[in-house]
Design a protein around this motif. Structure first.
Motif, mmCIF file in Angstrom:
data_model
loop_
_atom_site.group_PDB
_atom_site.id
_atom_site.type_symbol
_atom_site.label_atom_id
_atom_site.label_comp_id
_atom_site.label_asym_id
_atom_site.label_seq_id
_atom_site.Cartn_x
_atom_site.Cartn_y
_atom_site.Cartn_z
ATOM 1 N N CYS A 204 -8.180 16.154 0.080
ATOM 2 C CA CYS A 204 -8.168 14.806 -0.587
ATOM 3 C C CYS A 204 -8.211 13.503 -0.019
ATOM 4 C CB CYS A 204 -6.920 14.899 -1.888
ATOM 5 S SG CYS A 204 -7.081 16.362 -2.755
ATOM 6 N N THR A 205 -8.729 12.544 -0.575
ATOM 7 C CA THR A 205 -8.814 11.443 0.029
ATOM 8 C C THR A 205 -7.927 10.172 -0.218
ATOM 9 O OG1 THR A 205 -10.339 10.553 -1.772
ATOM 10 C CG2 THR A 205 -11.516 11.374 0.136
ATOM 11 N N ARG A 206 -7.288 10.734 -1.744
ATOM 12 C CA ARG A 206 -6.070 9.639 -2.021
ATOM 13 C C ARG A 206 -5.139 10.736 -2.981
ATOM 14 N NH1 ARG A 206 -8.198 5.051 -6.045
ATOM 15 N NH2 ARG A 206 -6.259 4.036 -5.689
ATOM 16 N N VAL A 207 -3.750 10.216 -2.730
ATOM 17 C CA VAL A 207 -2.648 11.010 -2.971
ATOM 18 C C VAL A 207 -1.836 10.115 -4.053
ATOM 19 C CG1 VAL A 207 -0.683 12.286 -2.657
ATOM 20 C CG2 VAL A 207 -2.695 12.443 -1.080
ATOM 21 N N ALA A 208 -1.640 10.649 -5.229
ATOM 22 C CA ALA A 208 -0.674 10.180 -6.230
ATOM 23 C C ALA A 208 0.494 10.908 -6.583
ATOM 24 C CB ALA A 208 -1.171 9.671 -7.349
ATOM 25 N N VAL A 209 1.670 10.436 -6.342
ATOM 26 C CA VAL A 209 3.022 11.348 -6.491
ATOM 27 C C VAL A 209 3.680 11.020 -7.737
ATOM 28 C CG1 VAL A 209 5.151 12.182 -5.659
ATOM 29 C CG2 VAL A 209 3.393 11.668 -3.954
ATOM 30 N N VAL A 210 3.947 11.902 -8.864
ATOM 31 C CA VAL A 210 4.376 11.602 -9.883
ATOM 32 C C VAL A 210 5.938 12.408 -9.896
ATOM 33 C CG1 VAL A 210 3.522 13.474 -11.010
ATOM 34 C CG2 VAL A 210 4.344 11.805 -12.276
ATOM 35 N N TYR A 211 6.728 11.783 -10.375
ATOM 36 C CA TYR A 211 8.277 12.415 -10.195
ATOM 37 C C TYR A 211 9.122 11.885 -11.769
ATOM 38 C CZ TYR A 211 13.009 13.512 -9.205
ATOM 39 O OH TYR A 211 14.272 14.087 -9.050
ATOM 40 N N LYS A 214 6.995 9.787 -14.009
ATOM 41 C CA LYS A 214 6.431 8.440 -13.775
ATOM 42 C C LYS A 214 5.931 8.544 -12.391
ATOM 43 C CE LYS A 214 10.361 5.935 -16.012
ATOM 44 N NZ LYS A 214 9.767 5.270 -17.031
ATOM 45 N N LEU A 215 4.613 7.639 -12.214
ATOM 46 C CA LEU A 215 3.981 7.446 -11.196
ATOM 47 C C LEU A 215 5.041 6.770 -9.876
ATOM 48 C CD1 LEU A 215 1.081 8.192 -9.970
ATOM 49 C CD2 LEU A 215 0.385 5.646 -10.496
ATOM 50 N N VAL A 216 5.130 7.430 -9.077
ATOM 51 C CA VAL A 216 6.000 6.743 -7.843
ATOM 52 C C VAL A 216 5.128 6.150 -6.738
ATOM 53 C CG1 VAL A 216 8.013 7.979 -8.852
ATOM 54 C CG2 VAL A 216 6.748 8.852 -6.873
ATOM 55 N N SER A 217 4.207 6.618 -6.516
ATOM 56 C CA SER A 217 3.328 6.122 -5.241
ATOM 57 C C SER A 217 1.737 6.685 -5.339
ATOM 58 C CB SER A 217 3.984 6.675 -4.048
ATOM 59 O OG SER A 217 3.826 8.037 -3.977
ATOM 60 N N VAL A 218 1.228 5.791 -4.994
ATOM 61 C CA VAL A 218 -0.381 6.132 -4.666
ATOM 62 C C VAL A 218 -0.864 5.565 -3.376
ATOM 63 C CG1 VAL A 218 -2.716 5.895 -5.561
ATOM 64 C CG2 VAL A 218 -0.937 5.913 -7.109
ATOM 65 N N ASP A 219 -1.535 6.563 -2.735
ATOM 66 C CA ASP A 219 -1.912 5.876 -1.255
ATOM 67 C C ASP A 219 -2.932 6.756 -0.574
ATOM 68 O OD1 ASP A 219 -2.155 4.432 1.148
ATOM 69 O OD2 ASP A 219 -0.067 4.448 1.676
ATOM 70 N N TYR A 220 -3.696 6.214 0.275
ATOM 71 C CA TYR A 220 -4.937 6.800 0.975
ATOM 72 C C TYR A 220 -4.268 8.133 1.702
ATOM 73 C CZ TYR A 220 -8.522 3.828 -1.156
ATOM 74 O OH TYR A 220 -9.193 3.044 -1.951
ATOM 75 N N THR A 221 -4.766 9.270 1.932
ATOM 76 C CA THR A 221 -4.454 10.244 2.782
ATOM 77 C C THR A 221 -4.355 9.644 4.431
ATOM 78 O OG1 THR A 221 -5.695 11.803 1.074
ATOM 79 C CG2 THR A 221 -4.803 12.575 3.261
ATOM 80 N N GLN A 222 -5.548 9.066 4.505
ATOM 81 C CA GLN A 222 -5.440 8.534 6.054
ATOM 82 C C GLN A 222 -4.448 7.680 6.291
ATOM 83 O OE1 GLN A 222 -9.378 7.217 6.302
ATOM 84 N NE2 GLN A 222 -8.961 4.909 5.773
ATOM 85 N N ILE A 224 -1.328 7.480 4.778
ATOM 86 C CA ILE A 224 -0.198 8.208 4.664
ATOM 87 C C ILE A 224 -0.115 8.944 6.266
ATOM 88 C CG2 ILE A 224 0.962 10.317 3.752
ATOM 89 C CD1 ILE A 224 -0.449 9.621 1.035
ATOM 90 N N LEU A 225 -0.988 9.514 6.903
ATOM 91 C CA LEU A 225 -1.042 10.317 7.880
ATOM 92 C C LEU A 225 -0.854 9.601 9.037
ATOM 93 C CD1 LEU A 225 -3.604 13.195 7.241
ATOM 94 C CD2 LEU A 225 -1.002 13.260 6.912
ATOM 95 N N SER A 226 -1.077 7.911 8.997
ATOM 96 C CA SER A 226 -0.876 7.233 9.791
ATOM 97 C C SER A 226 0.632 6.916 10.154
ATOM 98 C CB SER A 226 -1.691 5.879 10.075
ATOM 99 O OG SER A 226 -1.196 5.212 8.690
ATOM 100 N N ASN A 227 1.392 7.120 9.144
ATOM 101 C CA ASN A 227 2.678 6.650 9.137
ATOM 102 C C ASN A 227 3.764 8.013 8.894
ATOM 103 O OD1 ASN A 227 2.729 3.943 8.910
ATOM 104 N ND2 ASN A 227 1.557 4.129 6.848
ATOM 105 N N TYR A 228 3.198 9.149 8.759
ATOM 106 C CA TYR A 228 4.069 10.353 8.389
ATOM 107 C C TYR A 228 3.337 11.518 9.018
ATOM 108 C CZ TYR A 228 6.449 8.179 4.532
ATOM 109 O OH TYR A 228 7.137 7.261 3.708
ATOM 110 N N SER A 229 4.050 12.381 9.817
ATOM 111 C CA SER A 229 3.457 13.467 10.473
ATOM 112 C C SER A 229 2.597 14.478 9.916
ATOM 113 C CB SER A 229 4.423 14.298 11.378
ATOM 114 O OG SER A 229 5.622 14.849 10.354
ATOM 115 N N SER A 230 2.908 14.596 8.336
ATOM 116 C CA SER A 230 2.162 15.345 7.607
ATOM 117 C C SER A 230 2.394 14.916 5.952
ATOM 118 C CB SER A 230 2.662 16.901 7.519
ATOM 119 O OG SER A 230 3.988 17.053 7.026
ATOM 120 N N LEU A 231 1.531 15.235 5.159
ATOM 121 C CA LEU A 231 1.499 14.777 3.698
ATOM 122 C C LEU A 231 2.637 15.529 3.224
ATOM 123 C CD1 LEU A 231 0.269 13.601 1.245
ATOM 124 C CD2 LEU A 231 -1.084 15.713 0.796
#
Length: 245
Positions: A204-211, A214-222, A224-231
């Motif tokens: 996937c190119t973009r990731v939305a997290v719902v909790y 409610k939608l809590v975050s949306v970001d591009y996968t690339q 996210i992976l520049s700031n976290y070791s994994s999705l």
């Protein structure tokens, strides 16, 4: 000069609550044409509810979904004209063969002939089971047949709820390749819910997290992976952060 990106999906203030307090509340998101958009969340977060409303299978309490500019509530036929979807489970007629199932679905589309049916069976690895009745199929085979049905009309948008459900490792690899191929070669937009986070990371190119609906975050996968070791680490972090709020 800035170019405007066409919105495949626009969700505005979408709300659908159940008596038990679960559902979705004031969901707002936009999916650009060409996105492979992941919709992640824990069980009960509201993913399937949102997707049912998007597909016109359920009426919201309020809010709207537009698909390529047409409202699902007010202009359903035009909104769904270029959409293929699998919500929850891939259904088929158990007493019909794979080919007969697709011939039945093809009656809804003006330009789907036997050649296209065979092509979809080939793409999903089901051509060799063309003349077998679907009641004999495993869960993964039924899922593949469902994908074949969903892509029959060459839709511009595919809404897929757990598309890798029941697939073996080989099937998952093939499905990832298929998604990327349709995205790159045919410009197909994808909206995918999945609990298989590693596959989402690779696809996937973009990731939305719902909790909690409610939608809590949306970001591009690339990004996210520049700031976290994994999705997976990102997802756990977002869920933990919102669970404490």
């Amino acid at each position: 000069m800035c170019t405007l990106t066409t919105k495949a999906i626009e969700i505005t203030n979408l709300t659908k609550m159940y008596d038990n307090g679960r559902g979705i509340s004031n969901l707002n998101l936009q999916v650009d044409e060409g996105d492979i958009y992941a919709f992640l969340g824990p069980n009960g977060a509201g993913k399937t509810t949102a997707m049912k409303v998007m597909a016109g299978l359920m009426k919201p309490d309020r809010g709207d979904v537009k698909i390529f500019g047409a409202s699902v509530q007010d202009d359903y036929v035009n909104a769904m004209k270029h959409v293929g979807c699998i919500i929850e489970t891939a259904e088929s007629y158990p007493y019909l063969t794979a080919n007969e199932n697709l011939k039945l679905f093809a009656r809804f589309y003006p330009d789907v002939d036997q050649t296209r049916i065979d092509e979809c069976l080939e793409i999903t690895g089901m051509l060799k089971y063309k003349h077998e009745k679907s009641r004999r199929f495993s869960l993964g085979m039924k899922q593949r047949l469902g994908i074949a049905a969903a892509i029959l009309s060459r839709p511009k948008l595919l809404i897929l709820d757990e598309p890798l459900n029941g697939l073996d490792v080989e099937g998952m690899l093939e499905m990832r390749k298929l998604i990327k191929r349709l995205s790159q070669e045919e410009g197909t937009t994808f909206f995918i819910s999945s609990h298989l986070i590693h596959d989402v990371e690779l696809t996937c190119t973009r990731v939305a997290v719902v909790y909690g609906g409610k939608l809590v975050s949306v970001d591009y996968t690339q990004d996210i992976l520049s700031n976290y070791s994994s999705l997976e680490n990102y997802f756990v972090s977002e869920v933990d952060r919102n669970a404490r709020v």
